[in-house]
Write a protein that holds these residues in place. Structure first.
Motif, PDB file in Angstrom:
ATOM      1  N   PRO A   1       0.821  -1.215   0.000  1.00 49.92           N
ATOM      2  CA  PRO A   1       0.000   0.000   0.000  1.00 49.92           C
ATOM      3  C   PRO A   1       0.851   1.259   0.000  1.00 49.92           C
ATOM      4  N   SER A   2       0.450   2.241  -0.787  1.00 55.73           N
ATOM      5  CA  SER A   2       1.162   3.508  -0.818  1.00 55.73           C
ATOM      6  C   SER A   2       0.622   4.428   0.265  1.00 55.73           C
ATOM      7  N   GLY A   3       1.362   5.479   0.555  1.00 55.60           N
ATOM      8  CA  GLY A   3       0.904   6.475   1.513  1.00 55.60           C
ATOM      9  C   GLY A   3       1.222   6.185   2.955  1.00 55.60           C
ATOM     10  N   ASN A   4       2.075   5.197   3.216  1.00 59.81           N
ATOM     11  CA  ASN A   4       2.461   4.846   4.586  1.00 59.81           C
ATOM     12  C   ASN A   4       3.938   5.194   4.757  1.00 59.81           C
ATOM     13  N   PRO A   5       4.270   6.373   5.296  1.00 61.53           N
ATOM     14  CA  PRO A   5       5.669   6.806   5.356  1.00 61.53           C
ATOM     15  C   PRO A   5       6.577   5.844   6.114  1.00 61.53           C
ATOM     16  N   ALA A   6       6.119   5.288   7.215  1.00 54.16           N
ATOM     17  CA  ALA A   6       6.965   4.380   7.999  1.00 54.16           C
ATOM     18  C   ALA A   6       7.291   3.118   7.210  1.00 54.16           C
ATOM     19  N   CYS A   7       6.300   2.602   6.518  1.00 49.64           N
ATOM     20  CA  CYS A   7       6.517   1.407   5.699  1.00 49.64           C
ATOM     21  C   CYS A   7       7.469   1.708   4.547  1.00 49.64           C
ATOM     22  N   SER A   8       7.226   2.823   3.864  1.00 49.49           N
ATOM     23  CA  SER A   8       8.084   3.204   2.741  1.00 49.49           C
ATOM     24  C   SER A   8       9.518   3.422   3.195  1.00 49.49           C
ATOM     25  N   GLN A   9       9.696   4.066   4.359  1.00 55.28           N
ATOM     26  CA  GLN A   9      11.041   4.307   4.871  1.00 55.28           C
ATOM     27  C   GLN A   9      11.769   3.010   5.152  1.00 55.28           C
ATOM     28  N   ALA A  10      11.071   2.031   5.716  1.00 48.12           N
ATOM     29  CA  ALA A  10      11.687   0.736   6.006  1.00 48.12           C
ATOM     30  C   ALA A  10      12.160   0.053   4.734  1.00 48.12           C
ATOM     31  N   VAL A  11      11.341   0.089   3.693  1.00 47.29           N
ATOM     32  CA  VAL A  11      11.713  -0.537   2.420  1.00 47.29           C
ATOM     33  C   VAL A  11      12.938   0.149   1.827  1.00 47.29           C
ATOM     34  N   MET A  12      12.985   1.489   1.891  1.00 46.22           N
ATOM     35  CA  MET A  12      14.115   2.215   1.321  1.00 46.22           C
ATOM     36  C   MET A  12      15.383   2.031   2.147  1.00 46.22           C
ATOM     37  N   ASP A  13      15.279   1.995   3.475  1.00 47.73           N
ATOM     38  CA  ASP A  13      16.455   1.717   4.314  1.00 47.73           C
ATOM     39  C   ASP A  13      17.026   0.340   3.979  1.00 47.73           C
ATOM     40  N   PHE A  14      16.149  -0.628   3.829  1.00 46.25           N
ATOM     41  CA  PHE A  14      16.539  -1.990   3.455  1.00 46.25           C
ATOM     42  C   PHE A  14      17.249  -1.974   2.099  1.00 46.25           C
ATOM     43  N   THR A  15      16.706  -1.226   1.141  1.00 48.13           N
ATOM     44  CA  THR A  15      17.250  -1.193  -0.216  1.00 48.13           C
ATOM     45  C   THR A  15      18.613  -0.510  -0.272  1.00 48.13           C
ATOM     46  N   VAL A  16      18.777   0.578   0.469  1.00 48.36           N
ATOM     47  CA  VAL A  16      20.077   1.262   0.520  1.00 48.36           C
ATOM     48  C   VAL A  16      21.139   0.327   1.095  1.00 48.36           C
ATOM     49  N   ALA A  17      20.804  -0.379   2.168  1.00 48.52           N
ATOM     50  CA  ALA A  17      21.759  -1.308   2.772  1.00 48.52           C
ATOM     51  C   ALA A  17      22.048  -2.481   1.852  1.00 48.52           C
ATOM     52  N   TRP A  18      21.032  -2.994   1.192  1.00 50.78           N
ATOM     53  CA  TRP A  18      21.186  -4.055   0.183  1.00 50.78           C
ATOM     54  C   TRP A  18      22.182  -3.629  -0.888  1.00 50.78           C
ATOM     55  N   THR A  19      22.021  -2.405  -1.373  1.00 43.40           N
ATOM     56  CA  THR A  19      22.900  -1.894  -2.427  1.00 43.40           C
ATOM     57  C   THR A  19      24.326  -1.738  -1.923  1.00 43.40           C
ATOM     58  N   GLN A  20      24.492  -1.181  -0.739  1.00 40.89           N
ATOM     59  CA  GLN A  20      25.833  -1.019  -0.176  1.00 40.89           C
ATOM     60  C   GLN A  20      26.546  -2.357  -0.072  1.00 40.89           C
ATOM     61  N   ALA A  21      25.846  -3.370   0.429  1.00 38.92           N
ATOM     62  CA  ALA A  21      26.460  -4.685   0.609  1.00 38.92           C
ATOM     63  C   ALA A  21      26.812  -5.332  -0.729  1.00 38.92           C
ATOM     64  N   LEU A  22      25.943  -5.192  -1.720  1.00 44.26           N
ATOM     65  CA  LEU A  22      26.263  -5.741  -3.041  1.00 44.26           C
ATOM     66  C   LEU A  22      27.473  -5.051  -3.640  1.00 44.26           C
ATOM     67  N   HIS A  23      27.535  -3.723  -3.532  1.00 45.42           N
ATOM     68  CA  HIS A  23      28.688  -2.983  -4.055  1.00 45.42           C
ATOM     69  C   HIS A  23      29.977  -3.414  -3.359  1.00 45.42           C
ATOM     70  N   ARG A  24      29.887  -3.630  -2.066  1.00 47.26           N
ATOM     71  CA  ARG A  24      31.079  -4.066  -1.327  1.00 47.26           C
ATOM     72  C   ARG A  24      31.568  -5.416  -1.824  1.00 47.26           C
ATOM     73  N   ALA A  25      30.642  -6.268  -2.216  1.00 47.10           N
ATOM     74  CA  ALA A  25      30.995  -7.599  -2.710  1.00 47.10           C
ATOM     75  C   ALA A  25      31.377  -7.599  -4.182  1.00 47.10           C
ATOM     76  N   GLY A  26      31.244  -6.444  -4.861  1.00 49.16           N
ATOM     77  CA  GLY A  26      31.616  -6.363  -6.270  1.00 49.16           C
ATOM     78  C   GLY A  26      30.487  -6.672  -7.229  1.00 49.16           C
ATOM     79  N   PHE A  27      29.249  -6.554  -6.757  1.00 51.41           N
ATOM     80  CA  PHE A  27      28.088  -6.817  -7.604  1.00 51.41           C
ATOM     81  C   PHE A  27      27.229  -5.565  -7.726  1.00 51.41           C
TER      82      PHE A  27
END
Length: 358
Positions: free
Chosen positions: A244-270
């Motif tokens: 569902p859209s319009g839920n700032p807390a939910c959206s923030q959690a997904v984006m925090d997860f995604t930023v960390a996911w990206t950082q970890a992949l970059h660190r591993a060379g992917f």
């Protein structure tokens, strides 16, 4: 993958960085020019490129890479209806009025790409692709190669919440289909948005632990693609089903997860990719870019079943300054039953202009 508009959320259900006035989010621009590999089918082009060293860990400093590719037309088909079971398992997409994007706080982590001595390589594919719930048999891939309009296939390489079994997805399978000429789009299905409607994907992101969980799942995804014989520079697309859209807390959690996911992949060379519907995950990703969060995914795979085989419009969610320069995949039709070379398969159709497996 399943795409839902807001009207169908109860049924179930990427790019590198933030644009500025002088730059764009996408693959970097300063890398060496790459030679184009021969097109494997009349509907596709694959290009090897090398992405340059990132000068800063912050998103705004990076502009879009433009490796040379030949854009050739994709083929859209009128698909036969699916069986009732298949239809129930995959929700019909609807085009609906999108809710205004939520305002997100900035989440900024150091991007390991900024410290790399050598550029992170990439393989770019431009053309028609498909994804299927389970890796198709080798015989199907052989029958479809050259007879279908497709040159790339999405595969679910990891994640505890994949909808289908992947017994055929082995290093040998990967080697065989790549030898035929197929390009691969690795995808990970793990924890989902905390506000996602009840579904068979019960594992959700914990907002208090989103950064740590994103890193953990990236590590799992890296192990899986390495076991399949895929090399560094390969993108792994995080599958976040519609929520569902319009839920700032939910959206923030997904984006925090995604930023960390990206950082970890970059660190591993992917490389990092992100799949979601335009009205939820992709809208929030654009909001995160506007907020200055990073590192953000290198490519966006947006689901909008509008039967438009293009990656240029961004379905109204991605502007011309976000995820440009061979950094987009558009899933434009779902639940299609198609047959080539005498073999039928249920698929979703995609138009690809983005990094693929190496």
């Amino acid at each position: 993958m399943r795409y839902l508009g807001p009207a169908a959320l109860t049924a179930a259900s990427l790019v590198l960085l933030l644009a500025t006035d002088q730059g764009a989010v996408g693959m970097p621009t300063t890398g060496p020019t790459a030679a184009i590999a021969p097109a494997p089918t009349p509907a596709s082009t694959s290009t090897s490129v090398s992405a340059p060293r990132q000068p800063q860990p912050l998103a705004p400093e990076l502009a879009a890479q433009q490796p040379p590719t030949r854009q050739l037309p994709a083929v859209a088909h009128q698909a036969a209806a699916l069986t009732e079971a298949r239809t129930e398992a995959r929700t019909e997409a609807r085009t609906a009025s999108a809710a205004p994007p939520v305002r997100l706080r900035r989440t900024l982590l150091a991007d390991p790409l900024g410290a790399r001595r050598e550029p992170l390589p990439a393989e770019v594919f431009t053309g028609a692709g498909f994804d299927a719930c389970s890796a198709p048999p080798v015989e199907t891939m052989r029958a479809w190669w050259g007879t279908s309009p497709y040159g790339a296939v999405g595969i679910y390489t990891s994640g505890r919440q994949r909808a289908c079994g992947q017994s055929r997805l082995t290093a040998a399978w990967v080697s065989e289909v790549r030898e035929m000429g197929w390009q691969l789009i690795p995808t990970h299905v793990g924890r989902q948005a905390p506000c996602m409607a009840p579904s068979n994907k019960a594992q959700r992101i914990d907002p208090a632990k989103a950064v740590q969980q994103g890193k953990e799942e990236a590590a799992e995804a890296v192990r899986a693609v390495k076991n399949l014989g895929l090399r560094t520079g390969t993108p792994i697309y995080l599958d976040i089903e519609a929520y569902p859209s319009g839920n700032p807390a939910c959206s923030q959690a997904v984006m925090d997860f995604t930023v960390a996911w990206t950082q970890a992949l970059h660190r591993a060379g992917f490389r990092s990719g992100f799949y979601s519907s335009t009205n939820s995950g992709v809208a929030d990703l654009a909001a995160a870019a506007r907020a200055g969060s990073g590192p953000l995914p290198d490519a966006v795979w947006y689901a909008n079943w509008d039967d438009r085989a293009t990656t240029t419009d961004g379905a109204g969610r991605l502007g011309d300054d976000l995820w440009v320069g061979h950094s987009r995949i558009h899933q434009h039709h779902g639940n299609a039953q198609e047959s080539y070379g005498g073999v039928a398969l249920a698929i979703d159709r995609n138009q690809v202009d983005a990094p693929v497996a190496r």
